[in-house]
Scaffold this active site. Structure first.
Site, mmCIF file in Angstrom:
data_model
loop_
_atom_site.group_PDB
_atom_site.id
_atom_site.type_symbol
_atom_site.label_atom_id
_atom_site.label_comp_id
_atom_site.label_asym_id
_atom_site.label_seq_id
_atom_site.Cartn_x
_atom_site.Cartn_y
_atom_site.Cartn_z
ATOM 1 N N GLU A 144 0.808 -1.225 0.000
ATOM 2 C CA GLU A 144 0.000 0.000 0.000
ATOM 3 C C GLU A 144 0.838 1.270 0.000
ATOM 4 O OE1 GLU A 144 -2.998 -0.098 3.081
ATOM 5 O OE2 GLU A 144 -4.299 -1.287 1.815
ATOM 6 N N GLU A 315 -6.836 -7.500 -0.559
ATOM 7 C CA GLU A 315 -7.361 -7.530 0.809
ATOM 8 C C GLU A 315 -8.840 -7.180 0.749
ATOM 9 O OE1 GLU A 315 -5.102 -4.996 3.416
ATOM 10 O OE2 GLU A 315 -3.183 -5.738 2.682
HETATM 11 C C1 GAL Z 1 -4.539 -2.350 4.906
HETATM 12 C C2 GAL Z 1 -3.147 -2.924 5.068
HETATM 13 C C3 GAL Z 1 -3.135 -4.160 5.930
HETATM 14 C C4 GAL Z 1 -3.989 -3.950 7.150
HETATM 15 C C5 GAL Z 1 -5.376 -3.605 6.713
HETATM 16 C C6 GAL Z 1 -6.342 -3.434 7.862
HETATM 17 O O1 GAL Z 1 -4.484 -0.986 4.708
HETATM 18 O O2 GAL Z 1 -2.574 -3.227 3.816
HETATM 19 O O3 GAL Z 1 -1.813 -4.450 6.308
HETATM 20 O O4 GAL Z 1 -3.439 -2.938 7.914
HETATM 21 O O5 GAL Z 1 -5.345 -2.401 6.010
HETATM 22 O O6 GAL Z 1 -7.610 -3.065 7.406
#
Ligand code: GAL
Length: 634
Positions: A144, A315
């Site tokens: 990110e 994610e």
């Molecule tokens: C994203 C990140 C992850 C985790 C997640 C939590 O921004 O890539 O590592 O922190 O959010 O929602």
């Protein structure tokens, strides 16, 4: 291509004797992919040049041996503590001049060449060790970019890098002074090393100075990513991926995407609604547990294009997150809906974040597919259901889109530097246009600003593009559909000054902006025949035909049969009307979608997603709250 599911996993957080049963349970759930490694640097290299790869070797063996495909992350978003001792000046500096500290993550400066070398080194070592490992089926570089506002840094390293970048771009300070208009307020320089970063000035820094710094900073992200991509390519044939975010415009994703094989992104619909999106209290209440009905689709469409056709969700929110102002749980069904929506927009893979909720550290309140005590969390069953459904509807393909939206990161930087109205922001304007296209039930493609061929589209929107690129201008000159350009499009030079003759410079349409107004939200400008422009209004002159006027008689939409300029920022209902009128002229079928219902056509099916918190009727079919429905396209 068969769509697949995966999950993010942190073997270093759990005892080794849990790994095999975790892997078996992932497989039993129907997951194909597991992403690991992206925050593991302190366990890979606990002190400089001392390596402990054994745990990672073993984790890959266990996960891969269970039949999972591994996505291996380079750990460069979390440099370990010793790295700061080695490079004390690698910490990013905020706009107030304060170094950011160790103790969370992303504490590095994109301009720091010593840290960039460290990243090249760890990526090379990982490539050498795992590049040919048959279990490693994809790589994620870093994690990110820009998360926690980390693209911009006002450090010494950034200042030196910026000065070099300026010297290369402008060659002489005379040229730079002319380009920026530095005679204004006696801001002229006579050597590049006098030029500081544009922070902590008494009042606003010169706009082209700010824009140059934003361009420079974006170039550092591109270069940082490319260093790792180049080194990994020498050792692996597996695809290289980065996980981008929602509503991030600080670096040029189109350019980063050129060096990668797949664009993935991290989708947190409920967190976004609470943390990152405008909306009335009533709207936020209605979508509290589902997220904004267009936010995910926008990013799927954007990143499908950034990935040159290949897009993943790396994610996917499974339950409450920890980082938004408020963190409600999703409605039952949403973890399934979001995955299907991604697939319908072309995602090859959706990975849930994360496998098991961590009982410790910053994200202990963030849900996973399992609870911290390893019992199933609500999203586990939904993931299993999607996995089963994929088997029955394996190939959904992608369908052509009749509509397109042009999206430009440089314009976002330009308007950040020169908003002119408190609520003028590039993402917000582009997203408003996108939402209107979606409310009309249209499939939408998002296009980079250099697009040279628009012939596949009927309706094209290009709001807020600082300066039309030459290829885009040529494409518009021969466009046979309807292009809705503006507001604020092609009204500036590359250096964010006002061109003479005045813009926009649209092929075949004599229109220019003679005066610009921005307005508080409650002072909208009424249009003849209904509707309003809010936030922004440009006074237009020229000989092109006036299609719509304001009630005061000013041109509101002006142009030719194919190319029309919008003088203002339409409110939602007005956007809907403008699109309905254009589609009517084009004989392009639109839908009257009930609130919260969205559709997406694939090559074979029409998908219907109910983002509403109540059942909704779709041509006689009742779609439950958070429900997904699909039907073959006739
Ligand atoms: C994203 C990140 C992850 C985790 C997640 C939590 O921004 O890539 O590592 O922190 O959010 O929602």
């Amino acid at each position: 291509m068969k769509r697949t599911l995966g999950v993010c996993y942190y073997p270093e957080h759990w005892p080794q004797d849990k790994w095999a049963s975790d892997a078996a349970q992932m497989v039993a759930t129907g997951l194909t992919w597991v992403r690991i490694g992206e925050f593991g640097w302190s366990r890979m290299e606990p002190s400089p040049e001392t390596f402990t790869w054994d745990w990672l070797d073993h984790a890959i063996e266990v996960l891969g041996g269970a039949g999972l495909k591994v996505i291996l992350g380079t750990p460069t978003a979390t440099p370990p503590r010793w790295m700061i001792d080695k490079h004390p000046d690698m910490l990013a500096v905020d706009a107030e001049g304060r170094p950011r500290k160790f103790g969370s993550r992303r504490h590095y400066d994109f301009s720091h060449l010593g840290y960039r070398d460290e990243c090249r080194r760890i990526a090379r070592l990982m490539g050498e060790r795992y590049g040919a490992n048959p279990h490693i089926a994809a790589w994620q570089i870093d994690n990110e970019y820009d998360c926690h506002d980390t693209t911009l840094s006002y450090s010494d390293a950034a200042r030196r890098g910026f000065q070099d970048w300026l010297a290369q771009k402008y060659q002489s300070t005379d040229a730079l002074n002319r380009a920026w208009g530095n005679v204004f307020w006696s801001m002229e320089y006579d050597s590049f090393d006098q030029i500081d970063l544009p922070n902590l000035t008494v009042t606003e820094p010169n706009h082209p100075h700010q824009l140059a710094f934003r361009r420079y900073s974006s170039d550092q992200v591109v270069a940082f990513n490319k260093v790792q991509a180049d080194v990994l390519r020498r050792h692996t044939k597996a695809p290289l991926i980065h996980n981008y975010m929602g509503r991030i415009t600080t670096f040029d994703h189109w350019k980063v995407g050129q060096d990668l094989d797949i664009a993935s992104w991290d989708s947190y619909p409920i967190g976004f609604l609470s943390d990152r999106l405008e909306g009335s209290p009533a709207f936020k209440h209605a979508f509290l547990r589902q997220g904004h009905p267009d936010m995910q689709a926008f990013h799927h469409d954007l990143y499908r294009a950034v990935g040159k056709g290949r897009m993943w969700v790396m994610e996917q929110q499974p339950g409450p997150v920890n980082w938004a102002p408020y963190n409600p749980a999703p409605l039952p069904g949403m973890a399934r809906l979001w995955a299907w929506e991604a697939f319908a927009h072309g995602a090859e893979t959706v990975c849930y974040f994360r496998w098991r909720q961590a009982p410790f550290a910053q994200e202990q309140m963030h849900a996973g597919l399992l609870r911290p005590d390893s019992a199933p969390a609500p999203a586990l069953d939904e993931a299993r259901q999607v996995a089963d459904e994929i088997e029955t509807l394996a190939e959904v393909g992608t369908a052509p889109s009749p509509a397109a939206l042009v999206f430009d990161y440089e314009s976002a930087w330009a308007w950040d530097a020169q908003p002119q109205g408190a609520d003028f922001e590039m993402f917000r304007l582009a997203f408003a246009a996108y939402c209107a296209l979606r409310r009309a039930g249209l499939n939408v493609d998002i296009l980079p600003p250099e697009t040279a061929d628009l012939s596949a589209y009927r309706l094209v929107m290009a709001p807020g593009i600082m300066k039309l690129s030459d290829p885009m201008r040529e494409a518009l000159a021969s466009f046979k559909g309807i292009a809705l350009i503006g507001p604020r499009t092609d009204t500036k030079t590359d250096e964010l000054s006002i061109p003479t003759p005045l813009g926009p410079n649209l092929p075949g349409a004599d229109i220019s902006v003679s005066l610009t107004e921005s307005m508080p939200p409650d002072d909208a400008i009424a249009l003849e025949g209904g509707g309003t422009f809010a936030h922004w209004f440009e006074h237009l002159e020229g000989s092109a035909e006036v299609h719509v006027r304001t009630t005061a008689g000013h041109p509101a939409i002006m142009g030719t049969a194919h190319l029309r300029y919008l003088a203002g920022w339409p409110d939602d209902a007005t956007f809907d009307q403008i699109i309905a009128d254009a589609c009517g002229e084009l004989d392009l079928k639109t839908q009257q979608l009930p609130d919260g219902l969205r559709i997406r056509d694939t090559a074979t099916h029409r998908f219907v997603f109910n983002y509403a918190n109540h059942p909704t009727d779709w041509h006689g079919t009742t779609i439950p709250a958070a429900g997904v429905h699909w039907e073959p396209l006739s």
